[in-house]
Design an enzyme around this catalytic site. Structure first.
Site, PDB file in Angstrom:
ATOM      1  N   ALA A  36     -12.130 -10.235  51.186  1.00  0.00           N
ATOM      2  CA  ALA A  36     -12.733 -11.068  51.485  1.00  0.00           C
ATOM      3  C   ALA A  36     -14.222 -12.502  50.691  1.00  0.00           C
ATOM      4  O   ALA A  36     -15.123 -12.958  50.946  1.00  0.00           O
ATOM      5  CB  ALA A  36     -13.352 -10.518  52.650  1.00  0.00           C
ATOM      6  N   GLY A  71     -13.199 -12.977  47.544  1.00  0.00           N
ATOM      7  CA  GLY A  71     -11.967 -13.608  46.764  1.00  0.00           C
ATOM      8  C   GLY A  71     -11.792 -14.665  47.158  1.00  0.00           C
ATOM      9  O   GLY A  71     -12.586 -15.650  47.705  1.00  0.00           O
ATOM     10  N   ALA A 102     -10.635 -16.310  49.958  1.00  0.00           N
ATOM     11  CA  ALA A 102     -10.474 -16.185  51.408  1.00  0.00           C
ATOM     12  C   ALA A 102     -12.324 -17.805  51.047  1.00  0.00           C
ATOM     13  O   ALA A 102     -12.861 -17.754  52.180  1.00  0.00           O
ATOM     14  CB  ALA A 102     -11.676 -15.033  51.348  1.00  0.00           C
ATOM     15  N   ARG A 143       5.226  -5.528  35.405  1.00  0.00           N
ATOM     16  CA  ARG A 143       6.343  -6.262  37.573  1.00  0.00           C
ATOM     17  C   ARG A 143       5.886  -4.818  38.486  1.00  0.00           C
ATOM     18  O   ARG A 143       5.581  -4.968  39.073  1.00  0.00           O
ATOM     19  CB  ARG A 143       6.785  -7.107  37.104  1.00  0.00           C
ATOM     20  N   ASN A 180      -0.177  -2.016  44.565  1.00  0.00           N
ATOM     21  CA  ASN A 180       0.038  -2.777  45.640  1.00  0.00           C
ATOM     22  C   ASN A 180       1.099  -2.336  46.801  1.00  0.00           C
ATOM     23  O   ASN A 180      -0.121  -1.875  48.238  1.00  0.00           O
ATOM     24  CB  ASN A 180       0.312  -5.021  45.650  1.00  0.00           C
ATOM     25  N   ASN A 222      -0.214 -11.000  46.550  1.00  0.00           N
ATOM     26  CA  ASN A 222       1.176 -10.635  46.452  1.00  0.00           C
ATOM     27  C   ASN A 222       1.806  -9.686  45.649  1.00  0.00           C
ATOM     28  O   ASN A 222       0.210  -8.800  45.455  1.00  0.00           O
ATOM     29  CB  ASN A 222       1.603 -11.620  44.609  1.00  0.00           C
ATOM     30  N   ASP A 268       4.614 -22.379  49.813  1.00  0.00           N
ATOM     31  CA  ASP A 268       5.732 -23.290  49.274  1.00  0.00           C
ATOM     32  C   ASP A 268       6.604 -24.202  49.655  1.00  0.00           C
ATOM     33  O   ASP A 268       6.599 -25.289  49.407  1.00  0.00           O
ATOM     34  CB  ASP A 268       6.620 -21.917  49.520  1.00  0.00           C
ATOM     35  N   ARG A 322       4.430 -27.127  49.963  1.00  0.00           N
ATOM     36  CA  ARG A 322       4.521 -28.066  48.259  1.00  0.00           C
ATOM     37  C   ARG A 322       5.231 -28.450  48.336  1.00  0.00           C
ATOM     38  O   ARG A 322       5.697 -30.396  47.929  1.00  0.00           O
ATOM     39  CB  ARG A 322       4.374 -26.570  47.392  1.00  0.00           C
ATOM     40  N   HIS A 327       8.128 -14.929  48.124  1.00  0.00           N
ATOM     41  CA  HIS A 327       7.218 -15.787  47.308  1.00  0.00           C
ATOM     42  C   HIS A 327       7.572 -15.284  46.023  1.00  0.00           C
ATOM     43  O   HIS A 327       5.968 -14.800  45.468  1.00  0.00           O
ATOM     44  CB  HIS A 327       5.990 -15.657  48.333  1.00  0.00           C
TER      45      HIS A 327
HETATM   46  N1  LIG Z   1       1.759 -16.011  49.803  1.00  0.00           N
HETATM   47  C1  LIG Z   1       0.805 -17.234  49.062  1.00  0.00           C
HETATM   48  O1  LIG Z   1       1.060 -18.371  48.808  1.00  0.00           O
HETATM   49  C2  LIG Z   1      -0.688 -16.766  48.212  1.00  0.00           C
HETATM   50  C3  LIG Z   1      -0.725 -18.000  47.553  1.00  0.00           C
HETATM   51  C4  LIG Z   1      -2.101 -18.048  46.437  1.00  0.00           C
HETATM   52  C5  LIG Z   1      -2.237 -16.360  45.942  1.00  0.00           C
HETATM   53  N2  LIG Z   1      -1.811 -15.808  46.950  1.00  0.00           N
HETATM   54  C6  LIG Z   1      -1.823 -14.459  46.356  1.00  0.00           C
HETATM   55  O2  LIG Z   1      -3.479 -14.130  47.301  1.00  0.00           O
HETATM   56  C7  LIG Z   1      -4.339 -13.074  46.776  1.00  0.00           C
HETATM   57  C8  LIG Z   1      -5.670 -12.910  46.554  1.00  0.00           C
HETATM   58  O3  LIG Z   1      -5.467 -14.770  45.562  1.00  0.00           O
HETATM   59  P1  LIG Z   1      -7.107 -14.385  45.605  1.00  0.00           P
HETATM   60  O4  LIG Z   1      -6.695 -16.151  44.543  1.00  0.00           O
HETATM   61  O5  LIG Z   1      -8.041 -14.553  46.790  1.00  0.00           O
HETATM   62  O6  LIG Z   1      -7.964 -13.540  44.741  1.00  0.00           O
HETATM   63  P2  LIG Z   1      -8.548 -12.907  44.072  1.00  0.00           P
HETATM   64  O7  LIG Z   1      -9.296 -12.090  42.895  1.00  0.00           O
HETATM   65  O8  LIG Z   1      -9.861 -14.494  44.237  1.00  0.00           O
HETATM   66  O9  LIG Z   1      -9.735 -12.483  45.288  1.00  0.00           O
HETATM   67  C9  LIG Z   1      -8.852 -10.993  45.788  1.00  0.00           C
HETATM   68  C10 LIG Z   1     -10.440 -10.236  46.417  1.00  0.00           C
HETATM   69  O10 LIG Z   1      -9.124  -8.808  46.895  1.00  0.00           O
HETATM   70  C11 LIG Z   1     -10.382  -8.070  46.383  1.00  0.00           C
HETATM   71  N3  LIG Z   1      -9.576  -6.911  47.042  1.00  0.00           N
HETATM   72  C12 LIG Z   1      -8.373  -5.855  45.908  1.00  0.00           C
HETATM   73  N4  LIG Z   1      -7.540  -4.870  46.064  1.00  0.00           N
HETATM   74  C13 LIG Z   1      -8.846  -5.020  47.888  1.00  0.00           C
HETATM   75  C14 LIG Z   1      -8.127  -3.944  48.733  1.00  0.00           C
HETATM   76  N5  LIG Z   1      -7.472  -2.759  48.875  1.00  0.00           N
HETATM   77  N6  LIG Z   1      -8.531  -4.501  49.931  1.00  0.00           N
HETATM   78  C15 LIG Z   1      -9.795  -5.020  50.049  1.00  0.00           C
HETATM   79  N7  LIG Z   1      -9.909  -6.219  48.856  1.00  0.00           N
HETATM   80  C16 LIG Z   1      -9.102  -5.653  48.283  1.00  0.00           C
HETATM   81  C17 LIG Z   1     -10.998  -8.431  45.554  1.00  0.00           C
HETATM   82  O11 LIG Z   1     -11.818  -7.566  44.835  1.00  0.00           O
HETATM   83  C18 LIG Z   1     -11.213  -9.255  45.172  1.00  0.00           C
HETATM   84  O12 LIG Z   1     -12.541  -9.337  45.828  1.00  0.00           O
HETATM   85  C19 LIG Z   1      -2.822 -12.583  44.853  1.00  0.00           C
HETATM   86  O13 LIG Z   1      -2.639 -11.452  45.195  1.00  0.00           O
HETATM   87  C20 LIG Z   1      -2.920 -14.188  44.771  1.00  0.00           C
HETATM   88  O14 LIG Z   1      -1.665 -13.623  44.145  1.00  0.00           O
HETATM   89  C21 LIG Z   1      -0.765 -15.931  47.479  1.00  0.00           C
END
Ligand SMILES: NC(=O)c1ccc[n+]([C@@H]2O[C@H](COP(=O)([O-])OP(=O)(O)OC[C@H]3O[C@@H](n4cnc5c(N)ncnc54)[C@H](O)[C@@H]3O)[C@@H](O)[C@H]2O)c1
Length: 333
Positions: free
Chosen positions: A12, A14, A17, A98, A105, A131, A159, A162, A187
């Site tokens: 939240a 990040g 969010a 990876r 995760n 991810n 996706d 897009r 994804h």
């Molecule tokens: N599926 C999709 O289409 C898609 C698209 C864009 C991004 N993503 C993924 O979404 C995720 C978040 O992206 P972002 O840009 O907001 O990243 P970000 O790094 O800005 O924010 C991620 C947040 O998650 C928090 N976090 C980490 N571990 C945690 C846990 N165990 N519990 C709760 N919070 C936790 C971090 O402290 C951080 O505040 C990434 O994994 C990114 O790759 C997925």
């Protein structure tokens, strides 16, 4: 007005969010009459940043937002949830393999799956964004065995959007004139954006995408790689991953779960593959074309799949099998 629903967003503090919370709180997802209690989870070092996000949400003075709970504690965050949007995950750091990312995760989504099982409502709808989203979703689902598997999905709507936009720009029409693109599989860059069943509204008529675009080489070549590589292209340019568009896609995905998909349209989302009509291997979270009614998705049946598509659908399934097996082998240790 009805009772507030309890909506969790993890990660939240990040960047996704930061866009997402505003949209949810002003009624873009669950409607303008649905009050909301927001539960915000992040890791303890991020809680002071999260305080700032809470202050800003309060300062928006939004009528639907009834309460905000910001916490680093899973028991508090997952209690009595109606909706769980799992955005937070471990990002890939420099030099990280990876395999190591998958393991880090898998541990997070094991813990969150157990928290869903223990504290959330059995009717909770869970959307995994962090991810590797498909495999994280599969792990969370496996550790929440009393919640129906159909309640879990992962985000491939970005996706999908897009792909829709690429076709729309090529045809010179708004993105809303393009429907029924499909994202198959993971994804990741092995995903297969498929336009064989896509329709484009041109001069008032719905036309098959191949006839509208009139460039088969592009649709079978650069179009596919552009969509597959779009996330990387945004990172290269912005030095940050897609956030505004990811938040919009999360809203689209969740709103369709809540209110259903429009008649005659299908969308893409990652769901559990079991006995599906496209012979995709079982026990994966795989992105399919789905339609949603009464908060329940159904894979669209009867779409023809040619050899070109079949090979790409299999390649992305192979990657998902490897991801699943790596994550599960790690958790079994
Ligand atoms: N599926 C999709 O289409 C898609 C698209 C864009 C991004 N993503 C993924 O979404 C995720 C978040 O992206 P972002 O840009 O907001 O990243 P970000 O790094 O800005 O924010 C991620 C947040 O998650 C928090 N976090 C980490 N571990 C945690 C846990 N165990 N519990 C709760 N919070 C936790 C971090 O402290 C951080 O505040 C990434 O994994 C990114 O790759 C997925």
């Amino acid at each position: 007005m009805s009772e507030p629903i309890r909506v969790l967003v993890t990660g939240a503090a990040g960047q996704i969010a930061y866009s997402l919370l505003y949209s949810i709180s002003k009624g873009d997802v669950f409607g303008k009459d649905q009050p909301i209690t927001l539960l915000l989870l992040d890791i303890p070092p991020m809680l002071s940043i999260l305080d700032g996000v809470v202050m800003e949400l309060q300062d928006c003075a939004l009528p639907l937002l009834r309460a905000i709970v910001a916490t680093g504690n899973e028991e508090v965050a997952f209690k009595d949830l109606d909706i769980a949007i799992l955005v937070g995950s471990m990002p890939r750091k420099e030099g990280m393999e990876r395999k190591d990312l998958l393991k880090a995760n898998a541990a997070i989504f094991e813990s969150q799956g157990k928290a869903l099982e223990k504290y959330a409502k059995k009717t909770v709808k869970v959307l995994v964004v962090g991810n590797p989203a498909n495999t994280n979703c599969l792990i969370a689902m496996k550790f929440a065995s009393s919640i129906p598997k159909e309640n879990f999905s992962c985000l491939t709507r970005l996706d999908h959007n897009r792909a829709r936009s690429q076709v729309a720009m090529r045809c010179g029409v708004p993105a809303t004139y393009v429907k029924n693109v499909i994202i198959w599989g993971n994804h990741s860059s092995t995903q297969y954006p498929d336009v064989h069943h896509c329709l484009v509204k041109m001069s008032g008529n719905e036309v098959a995408c191949f006839d509208a675009v009139k460039d088969e080489a592009w649709l079978k070549g650069d179009f596919i790689t552009t969509v597959q590589q779009r996330g990387a292209a945004v990172i290269k340019s912005r030095k940050l991953s897609s956030a505004m568009s990811a938040a919009k896609a999360i809203c689209d995905h969740m709103r369709d779960i809540w209110f259903g998909t429009p008649e005659g349209e299908f969308i893409s989302m990652g769901v559990y593959s079991t006995g599906n009509p496209y012979k995709v291997p079982e026990d994966l979270i795989y992105s399919f074309p789905v339609q949603i009614k009464d908060k329940t998705w159904k894979i669209v049946e009867g779409l023809a799949v040619n050899d070109f598509s079949r090979a790409k659908m299999e390649a992305t399934a192979t990657e998902l099998i490897e991801e699943r097996d790596t994550a599960i082998a790690f958790l079994a240790k």
